[in-house]
Each structure stands twice: as structure tokens, then as C-alpha cells.
Design a protein around this motif. Structure first.
Motif, PDB file in Angstrom:
ATOM      1  N   THR A  26      17.088 -21.692  16.923  1.00  0.00           N
ATOM      2  CA  THR A  26      17.960 -20.792  17.668  1.00  0.00           C
ATOM      3  C   THR A  26      17.250 -20.199  18.880  1.00  0.00           C
ATOM      4  O   THR A  26      17.756 -20.269  20.010  1.00  0.00           O
ATOM      5  CB  THR A  26      18.467 -19.652  16.771  1.00  0.00           C
ATOM      6  OG1 THR A  26      19.267 -20.191  15.709  1.00  0.00           O
ATOM      7  CG2 THR A  26      19.304 -18.659  17.570  1.00  0.00           C
ATOM      8  N   GLN A 182      24.413 -10.920  14.406  1.00  0.00           N
ATOM      9  CA  GLN A 182      24.088 -12.342  14.420  1.00  0.00           C
ATOM     10  C   GLN A 182      22.666 -12.589  13.918  1.00  0.00           C
ATOM     11  O   GLN A 182      22.431 -13.533  13.156  1.00  0.00           O
ATOM     12  CB  GLN A 182      24.232 -12.903  15.834  1.00  0.00           C
ATOM     13  CG  GLN A 182      23.993 -14.402  15.925  1.00  0.00           C
ATOM     14  CD  GLN A 182      24.960 -15.186  15.066  1.00  0.00           C
ATOM     15  OE1 GLN A 182      26.153 -15.207  15.310  1.00  0.00           O
ATOM     16  NE2 GLN A 182      24.459 -15.842  14.028  1.00  0.00           N
ATOM     17  N   GLU A 191      24.452 -17.518   8.585  1.00  0.00           N
ATOM     18  CA  GLU A 191      24.553 -18.474   9.686  1.00  0.00           C
ATOM     19  C   GLU A 191      23.451 -19.508   9.542  1.00  0.00           C
ATOM     20  O   GLU A 191      22.273 -19.178   9.568  1.00  0.00           O
ATOM     21  CB  GLU A 191      24.419 -17.761  11.031  1.00  0.00           C
ATOM     22  CG  GLU A 191      24.545 -18.680  12.240  1.00  0.00           C
ATOM     23  CD  GLU A 191      25.893 -19.373  12.307  1.00  0.00           C
ATOM     24  OE1 GLU A 191      25.962 -20.541  11.867  1.00  0.00           O
ATOM     25  OE2 GLU A 191      26.855 -18.744  12.771  1.00  0.00           O
ATOM     26  N   ALA A 197      24.639 -19.969  16.382  1.00  0.00           N
ATOM     27  CA  ALA A 197      23.829 -18.759  16.519  1.00  0.00           C
ATOM     28  C   ALA A 197      23.396 -18.574  17.965  1.00  0.00           C
ATOM     29  O   ALA A 197      23.394 -17.453  18.492  1.00  0.00           O
ATOM     30  CB  ALA A 197      22.614 -18.835  15.597  1.00  0.00           C
ATOM     31  N   SER A 200      26.340 -17.488  20.262  1.00  0.00           N
ATOM     32  CA  SER A 200      26.714 -16.112  19.944  1.00  0.00           C
ATOM     33  C   SER A 200      25.745 -15.132  20.594  1.00  0.00           C
ATOM     34  O   SER A 200      26.159 -14.143  21.221  1.00  0.00           O
ATOM     35  CB  SER A 200      26.733 -15.913  18.428  1.00  0.00           C
ATOM     36  OG  SER A 200      26.978 -14.555  18.101  1.00  0.00           O
ATOM     37  N   SER A 204      26.376 -12.563  23.933  1.00  0.00           N
ATOM     38  CA  SER A 204      26.058 -11.138  23.794  1.00  0.00           C
ATOM     39  C   SER A 204      25.090 -10.700  24.889  1.00  0.00           C
ATOM     40  O   SER A 204      25.249  -9.625  25.485  1.00  0.00           O
ATOM     41  CB  SER A 204      25.457 -10.856  22.414  1.00  0.00           C
ATOM     42  OG  SER A 204      26.392 -11.122  21.390  1.00  0.00           O
TER      43      SER A 204
END
Length: 223
Positions: A26, A182, A191, A197, A200, A204
Motif C-alpha cells: 500500500t 483506512q 482491508e 487501500a 482510499s 483522502s
């Protein structure tokens, strides 16, 4: 009894390894998409492209977002992720040019960038260090979404003093809560798809930066 304890320990180790894998993938993908988005924004800014039509922005964002969701379990999902973040970088270029037109535009942009980085790393470090479950924020985020949506619609039809500042402040809180939620979802097993991820967290961070840019811009205006 020993076999049971061994089985539990093995399960915990597997879960920890999976969490570590998702976190590495991620943050690795997030760093690459942020760099790519920043490059596209810089090119768009230097070329002085105009801001796209509002309907084009909506169609581009939601179209690429849902495409990424559909392709999230395949290698094509990576391509659509870069397409989505690149498109958002493209929309950022004209916004930056607008602020650069201010006498203190460079200072406003650098302040918003620094504050965004500080908030993101601070919130992420807090969750990763304390490992607190932030799932209770889901209700707040859902309610906040509808409140902000209503405020944005009102601002489109009525000129209310201070409303834009309130909306920007609301998006700062909304984006911060989304980052907490998250990050918590990753470390607590909610997740397991690093592409989802990543987008998201990216959205943000993007919303956080834009909102801080608007806040600093409002307070930094000459009039």
C-alpha cells in the motif's frame, strides 16, 4: 494443548505477515502514485491548462474509480490506479496556477503541502503505533459525507459568508478520519486489497491538501 497453542501462534504469525505485506504494498504504491500525480500536476501547471468542465471531472473521477474497483484483483488494477491518480493530478495543475496568481501563492501552496504531509504521517504513525481499532469512525464518516454534500450543494446556490471556510474545515476533519479508518482497517484485517487501500488513502490525501489549500488561501488573501 500445545498443538492448539502452536496452531494459534501460527495463525497469528500468518496474519501479521499478511498485514505487513498489505502495508508495504500500500505505502509503496501510494508513494508511486503521489509522485506520478505530482508530476502530472506540474506538467499541467507549466502548460497552463484550463480546469476541465465539472461534469468531465465527475465522469473522469467516478469512471476511473469504479473501473479500479472492478479491476482491483488483477494487474490491470494497477494501470487504472495510475490513470485515476494521474487524472486527479491533471485537475490539480489549474488549481495550483490559480493560487500561484496570488502575491503569496507559493507560500500558501508550500504551507498546505507541509501541513498535509504532517497530518498524514502523524495520523498514520498514531494508528500504526497504538494499533487502535478506528472502526467506530465509520458512522462519523458516513454522516459527515452527507453533511458536506449538503453544504456543497447549498454553496452552489447561495452566497453565505464563511460557508466555504466551514466546508474546507469539514473536509479536513473528514479526510483525517478517513485516513485513520483506512489505516486501522489494514492492520486489523478489514482491508486486504492494497490497491483499494491505496486509492482510499490517496483520495483522502488529495482532499486534505485541497481543503488546506483553500483555508490558507482564504486567510492569505490580500483583500
Amino acid at each position: 494443548m500445545q498443538d492448539r497453542e502452536y496452531s494459534l501462534n501460527s495463525q497469528v504469525q500468518v496474519e501479521q505477515a499478511e498485514v505487513g505485506r498489505v502495508l508495504r504494498n500500500t505505502y509503496g504504491l501510494l508513494a508511486m502514485t503521489l509522485a506520478f500525480s505530482g508530476l502530472v500536476a506540474f506538467v499541467a501547471q507549466q502548460m497552463r491548462v484550463g480546469y476541465p468542465n465539472f461534469l468531465i471531472v465527475l465522469a473522469g473521477f467516478y469512471g476511473l474509480f469504479f473501473l479500479t474497483v472492478k479491476l482491483r484483483d488483477s494487474a490491470w488494477g494497477l494501470l487504472s490506479t495510475f490513470a485515476l491518480t494521474g487524472f486527479m493530478g491533471y485537475t490539480l495543475g489549474p488549481i495550483l496556477n490559480r493560487y500561484m496568481g496570488m502575491s503569496n501563492g507559493a507560500e500558501v501552496i508550500s504551507s498546505a503541502f507541509a501541513m498535509t504531509a504532517l497530518v498524514f504521517f502523524g495520523l498514520s504513525a498514531y494508528v500504526l503505533t497504538t494499533r487502535k481499532d478506528m472502526s467506530f469512525l465509520a458512522g462519523f464518516i458516513t454522516a459527515g459525507f452527507f453533511v458536506l454534500l449538503g453544504a456543497v450543494l447549498v454553496s452552489m446556490f447561495f452566497q453565505i459568508s464563511g460557508l466555504q471556510l466551514a466546508i474546507s474545515a469539514g473536509f479536513v476533519l473528514f479526510s483525517s478520519a478517513a485516513i485513520l479508518l483506512q489505516t486501522s482497517a489494514i492492520i486489523h484485517g478489514g482491508e486486504r486489497n492494497y490497491i483499494m487501500a491505496t486509492i482510499s488513502l490517496y483520495v483522502s490525501i488529495y482532499n486534505l491538501f485541497i481543503s488546506l489549500l483553500q483555508i490558507f488561501g482564504i486567510f492569505g488573501r490580500d483583500d
